[in-house]
Design an enzyme around this catalytic site. Structure first.
Site, PDB file in Angstrom:
ATOM      1  N   ASN A 117       0.841  -1.201   0.000  1.00  0.00           N
ATOM      2  CA  ASN A 117       0.000   0.000   0.000  1.00  0.00           C
ATOM      3  C   ASN A 117       0.875   1.249   0.000  1.00  0.00           C
ATOM      4  OD1 ASN A 117       0.402   0.913   2.860  1.00  0.00           O
ATOM      5  ND2 ASN A 117      -0.461  -1.118   3.248  1.00  0.00           N
ATOM      6  N   ARG A 118       0.251   2.412  -0.044  1.00  0.00           N
ATOM      7  CA  ARG A 118       0.992   3.649  -0.289  1.00  0.00           C
ATOM      8  C   ARG A 118       1.600   4.290   0.958  1.00  0.00           C
ATOM      9  NH1 ARG A 118      -2.870   7.496  -3.491  1.00  0.00           N
ATOM     10  NH2 ARG A 118      -1.085   8.879  -3.289  1.00  0.00           N
TER      11      ARG A 118
END
Ligand code: CTP
Length: 413
Positions: free
Chosen positions: A208-209
Site C-alpha cells: 500500500n501507499r
C-alpha cells in the site's frame, strides 16, 4: 542564534562529534565544545577549537576569572553530550562534578540530550540502565544507542546514532524550548509505522501507499520528549530517527507478532502503520512464471488479523497501555468522515483515534498532515495542517493528558 554546548566523552565515537559540531555551526548556532580529558585522547583540542572558533578546556582551573564551571552551563540553550560514555552517564546521574563537563551538566538549566555509545555489555549492565532511568526521570533526553558495528569486530547495541540524526533530534528538543522538555520522560512507547507487504512469491507482493512518515515522526517526537521508544517499522521509505529501538518487519503477520510481543511492556501504543487487510492464501516458493497460453494465476486472498483490535483485546488492564489507532476515511453517501471515524473508534475499542481525511489521496507520502483526534471519552481535537512532526507532537500532547490520569505514570523509577 542559540548557544549549544557539545560535551564529548572519551569513547572511540568522539571523532563523530566533529560532524555534530559542524552541523550545528552550519545551521547558525554558536557551539562551545567541552570534551573530557579522555575524549582528548581520541580527538585533540586543536580540532575542536578550529571547528568551533571557541577555546577548549577540560578542567575548571583554566580561564578562572570567567568562572567557566558555572558560566558555560548557565549560558547554554542546549547541551548535547555525544558520545556519552558509561562513566559520564554515571557521573551525571549521581551529580559528580570533577571536571568542566560534569560541572556544566550541573549548572545547565536548559534541555540536555545525551547520546550514549559503548559496548553492549556496558550498556546492558544494570548500573548503566539504572543511571539512564535516573537521568530520564529527571528530564534528560537519553537517546537509545543504535545497533551495529562497535569498536573492533563486535556488533550489537551500543553504537552512536548517526551524527545527522542526533542533530535532528537535538534541534527538535531545542525548538520545543525549555518549558516542555522531556515531558514524556519515563514513558515507554511502542509505535508502528509504514505499510506491510503480503508476498505472492519471492519477488512480488501486495502493498500500500503508506510511506511511514507519520509513524516515524511520532517516534522522533516521543524520543525528543524523553520517552523510551520502540519503532516497529514496516518497509518505511524514510530514515528512522536516532535514539529509538527499531524492529523491522515486512508482513502483517510479522507486524502482529512484533506489536503483541512488546505491547505489555509499553505505557502507550500507537498503530500508525497501514497493515494489509488481506494476504494471498498461499505464497509460492518460486517465482510465478507467465505461460504461452496467456492464462493468469488465480489469487485467493484471506483476511489478516486486525492488530489494533488484538492489542485492545490482549491488554490486561483496561487503561494500560493506552492504545491509539489511526483511521484513513473518506465520506460517502451514508456518512461523513467523522461519523465513520466514530463508528471505527467504537469498533476498534482503542482510547484515541487519529482521523485522516483521505478523500482525493490526501495524507499519503506528504510531509504535511491534518487530522482530528477523537477520544473514547467523546473529545474532539482538530489538529490543523502542519508538518507531520508538529502533528506528532499534538498526538503526544493528547496521549500525555490521558496517561497522566493513571496511577502508573509518571514513571516507575
Ligand atoms: N489496523 C490493524 N490491523 C489491520 C488493519 C488495520 O491494526 N489488519 C489498524 C491500523 O493500523 C489503524 C486502524 O487499524 O490504526 C484503522 O485502519 P483502517 O484501515 O482505517 O481500518 P479498517 O479496520 O481496515 O477499516 P475499513 O478498511 O473498513 O475502513
Amino acid at each position: 542564534m542559540s548557544t549549544v554546548v557539545l560535551g564529548v566523552g572519551g569513547g572511540i565515537a568522539a571523532y563523530k562529534a566533529a560532524e555534530i559540531l559542524r552541523r550545528f555551526t552550519e545551521s547558525g548556532h554558536r557551539v562551545r565544545v567541552v570534551p573530557t580529558t579522555a575524549a582528548l585522547k581520541f580527538v585533540g583540542a586543536p580540532t575542536w577549537e578550529a571547528l568551533s572558533g571557541q577555546p577548549v578546556s577540560t578542567d575548571v582551573f583554566t580561564s578562572v576569572p570567567e568562572v567557566p564551571h558555572v558560566a558555560i552551563g548557565q549560558g547554554a540553550d542546549l547541551v548535547v553530550v555525544a558520545p556519552a560514555t558509561a562513566d559520564l552517564l554515571a557521573k551525571a546521574a549521581h551529580g559528580l562534578a570533577d571536571d568542566l563537563l560534569t560541572n556544566t551538566l550541573l549548572t545547565a538549566r536548559c534541555p540536555i540530550v545525551m547520546a550514549p555509545a559503548m559496548h553492549t555489555e556496558m550498556w546492558e549492565h544494570p548500573a548503566t540502565q539504572a543511571n539512564v532511568e535516573t537521568l530520564r526521570a529527571r528530564g534528560v533526553v537519553v537517546l537509545e544507542p543504535a545497533v551495529g558495528r562497535l569498536t573492533g569486530k563486535d556488533t550489537g547495541k551500543g553504537r552512536l546514532p548517526e551524527p545527522a540524526d542526533i542533530v535532528e533530534t537535538a534541534m527538535a528538543v531545542l525548538e520545543r524550548g525549555e518549558a516542555r522538555t522531556a515531558d514524556l520522560a519515563g514513558l515507554r512507547v511502542l509505535v508502528s509505522a509504514g505499510g506491510t507487504r503480503e508476498y505472492l512469491d519471492p519477488v512480488r507482493y501486495l502493498g500500500n501507499r503508506s510511506s511511514g512518515r507519520q509513524g516515524v515522526a511520532l517516534a522522533q517526537a516521543a524520543a525528543a520528549r524523553g520517552a523510551k521508544v520502540t519503532l516497529v517499522a514496516a518497509n518505511v521509505a524514510v530514515p528512522v530517527p536516532a535514539g529509538v529501538d527499531v524492529v523491522r518487519v515486512e508482513t502483517t503477520a510479522e507486524l502482529y507478532d512484533a506489536m503483541l510481543e512488546r505491547s505489555g511492556a509499553a505505557d502507550a501504543v500507537v498503530m500508525a502503520a497501514a497493515p494489509a487487510d488481506f494476504r494471498p492464501a498461499s505464497v509460492a516458493t518460486t517465482k510465478i512464471k507467465k505461460n504461452d497460453e496467456g492464462t493468469v494465476p488465480d489469487v485467493t486472498l484471506v483476511q489478516n488479523p486486525d492488530i489494533l483490535r488484538a492489542l485492545v483485546d490482549e491488554r490486561q488492564d483496561r487503561r494500560m497501555p493506552l492504545i491509539v489507532g489511526f483511521a484513513a476515511e473518506t465520506g460517502d453517501e451514508t456518512a461523513g468522515v467523522l461519523e465513520h471515524a466514530r463508528a471505527k473508534l467504537a469498533r476498534k475499542g482503542c482510547d484515541l483515534l487519529v482521523v485522516n481525511d483521505v478523500s482525493d489521496g490526501k495524507a499519503f507520502d506528504r510531509p504535511e498532515n491534518e487530522v482530528v483526534l477523537l477520544g473514547k471519552d467523546g473529545t474532539v481535537t482538530e489538529v490543523p495542517l502542519g508538518a507531520k512532526l508538529t502533528v506528532a507532537h499534538a498526538i503526544w500532547d493528547s496521549v500525555a493528558q490521558r496517561v497522566d490520569k493513571g496511577d502508573s505514570w509518571p514513571p516507575r523509577v
